[in-house]
Design a protein around this motif. Sequence first.
Motif, mmCIF file in Angstrom:
data_model
loop_
_atom_site.group_PDB
_atom_site.id
_atom_site.type_symbol
_atom_site.label_atom_id
_atom_site.label_comp_id
_atom_site.label_asym_id
_atom_site.label_seq_id
_atom_site.Cartn_x
_atom_site.Cartn_y
_atom_site.Cartn_z
ATOM 1 N N TRP A 155 13.608 38.517 52.627
ATOM 2 C CA TRP A 155 14.318 37.442 53.312
ATOM 3 C C TRP A 155 15.715 37.865 53.752
ATOM 4 N N LEU A 156 16.074 37.421 54.938
ATOM 5 C CA LEU A 156 17.442 37.457 55.485
ATOM 6 C C LEU A 156 17.996 38.859 55.717
ATOM 7 N N LYS A 157 17.102 39.796 56.047
ATOM 8 C CA LYS A 157 17.516 41.171 56.337
ATOM 9 C C LYS A 157 17.791 41.402 57.824
ATOM 10 N N GLY A 158 17.802 40.348 58.627
ATOM 11 C CA GLY A 158 18.047 40.509 60.054
ATOM 12 C C GLY A 158 16.770 40.860 60.780
ATOM 13 N N SER A 159 16.887 41.016 62.096
ATOM 14 C CA SER A 159 15.689 41.261 62.878
ATOM 15 C C SER A 159 15.971 42.175 64.060
ATOM 16 N N GLY A 170 22.353 37.231 77.741
ATOM 17 C CA GLY A 170 21.951 38.601 77.433
ATOM 18 C C GLY A 170 20.877 38.558 76.362
ATOM 19 N N THR A 171 20.972 39.464 75.395
ATOM 20 C CA THR A 171 20.027 39.479 74.269
ATOM 21 C C THR A 171 20.821 39.481 72.975
ATOM 22 N N SER A 172 20.495 38.536 72.106
ATOM 23 C CA SER A 172 21.149 38.458 70.804
ATOM 24 C C SER A 172 20.139 38.784 69.707
ATOM 25 N N TYR A 173 20.655 39.216 68.585
ATOM 26 C CA TYR A 173 19.833 39.585 67.430
ATOM 27 C C TYR A 173 20.371 38.873 66.195
ATOM 28 N N ALA A 174 19.461 38.399 65.355
ATOM 29 C CA ALA A 174 19.862 37.727 64.115
ATOM 30 C C ALA A 174 20.417 38.758 63.144
ATOM 31 N N LYS A 175 21.613 38.487 62.639
ATOM 32 C CA LYS A 175 22.284 39.396 61.704
ATOM 33 C C LYS A 175 21.532 39.526 60.389
ATOM 34 N N ASN A 176 21.765 40.647 59.748
ATOM 35 C CA ASN A 176 21.321 40.861 58.381
ATOM 36 C C ASN A 176 22.327 40.118 57.496
ATOM 37 N N LEU A 177 21.931 38.964 56.990
ATOM 38 C CA LEU A 177 22.855 38.146 56.207
ATOM 39 C C LEU A 177 23.169 38.759 54.849
ATOM 40 N N ARG A 178 22.277 39.587 54.331
ATOM 41 C CA ARG A 178 22.562 40.255 53.050
ATOM 42 C C ARG A 178 23.744 41.204 53.202
ATOM 43 N N LEU A 179 23.740 41.965 54.300
ATOM 44 C CA LEU A 179 24.864 42.875 54.541
ATOM 45 C C LEU A 179 26.127 42.103 54.899
ATOM 46 N N THR A 180 25.952 40.989 55.596
ATOM 47 C CA THR A 180 27.108 40.167 55.967
ATOM 48 C C THR A 180 27.824 39.661 54.724
ATOM 49 N N VAL A 181 27.096 39.052 53.778
ATOM 50 C CA VAL A 181 27.747 38.521 52.577
ATOM 51 C C VAL A 181 28.249 39.630 51.662
ATOM 52 N N ALA A 182 27.629 40.799 51.727
ATOM 53 C CA ALA A 182 28.088 41.913 50.885
ATOM 54 C C ALA A 182 29.501 42.339 51.265
ATOM 55 N N GLY A 183 29.871 42.091 52.515
ATOM 56 C CA GLY A 183 31.180 42.517 53.002
ATOM 57 C C GLY A 183 32.239 41.438 53.012
ATOM 58 N N MET A 184 31.978 40.299 52.372
ATOM 59 C CA MET A 184 32.985 39.235 52.376
ATOM 60 C C MET A 184 32.968 38.449 51.074
ATOM 61 N N THR A 185 34.084 37.791 50.825
ATOM 62 C CA THR A 185 34.169 36.920 49.658
ATOM 63 C C THR A 185 33.484 35.591 49.981
ATOM 64 N N GLU A 186 33.257 34.811 48.953
ATOM 65 C CA GLU A 186 32.659 33.493 49.148
ATOM 66 C C GLU A 186 33.544 32.617 50.043
ATOM 67 N N ASP A 187 34.857 32.671 49.827
ATOM 68 C CA ASP A 187 35.770 31.886 50.660
ATOM 69 C C ASP A 187 35.726 32.344 52.122
ATOM 70 N N GLN A 188 35.630 33.638 52.348
ATOM 71 C CA GLN A 188 35.512 34.141 53.721
ATOM 72 C C GLN A 188 34.214 33.650 54.370
ATOM 73 N N TRP A 189 33.129 33.626 53.607
ATOM 74 C CA TRP A 189 31.844 33.122 54.102
ATOM 75 C C TRP A 189 31.975 31.658 54.527
ATOM 76 N N VAL A 190 32.568 30.848 53.659
ATOM 77 C CA VAL A 190 32.738 29.424 53.962
ATOM 78 C C VAL A 190 33.574 29.261 55.230
ATOM 79 N N GLU A 191 34.639 30.016 55.348
ATOM 80 C CA GLU A 191 35.496 29.947 56.540
ATOM 81 C C GLU A 191 34.739 30.391 57.796
#
Length: 171
Positions: free
Chosen positions: A77-81, A90-111
Amino acid sequence: MNRVGTFAAAASGLVLLTACQPAATSSAQAQADTDPHVVAATDIAAGRYIVLVGGCNDCHTPAYAQTGGAQPPESEWLKGSIEGFTGPWGTSYAKNLRLTVAGMTEDQWVETLATGTGLPPMPWPSVKAMSDADKRAVYRYIKSLPGDAGEVAPAALPPGVAPSGPSVKMG
């Protein structure tokens, strides 16, 4: 009653009155307590539920759309596509949310979820409307997912540039 006795009686009364008062809470905490949010046994369970009913897997889980909604193992789940979404933007791609949250704090995610913008089909108005408690639950759920984090999803392509891999034509 002498001055010491009067002072002691007044102080005792003040302590009793203070004990009867509700605990002071910050306005932010009071707002968070009254905002609608998912209630579950744990924050992780709430986050999992939000991911499921919010349709996050539809785009952010590899090949999910091609399965007709069959649930892949949660470890995927949630590894992007690599499947793009092509339209006038244009063309957009769904981000890998696991890598996204790995690089931010919980507060940064909420923001990020509160102020984010991006390309379709990401439903930013719906994401921004989520309570902070639900945004935090999703973050905690993603952080709890088993398995490897996967790879970075492809970068968006501008209008007129054809994707090299699979894509869904939108609008």
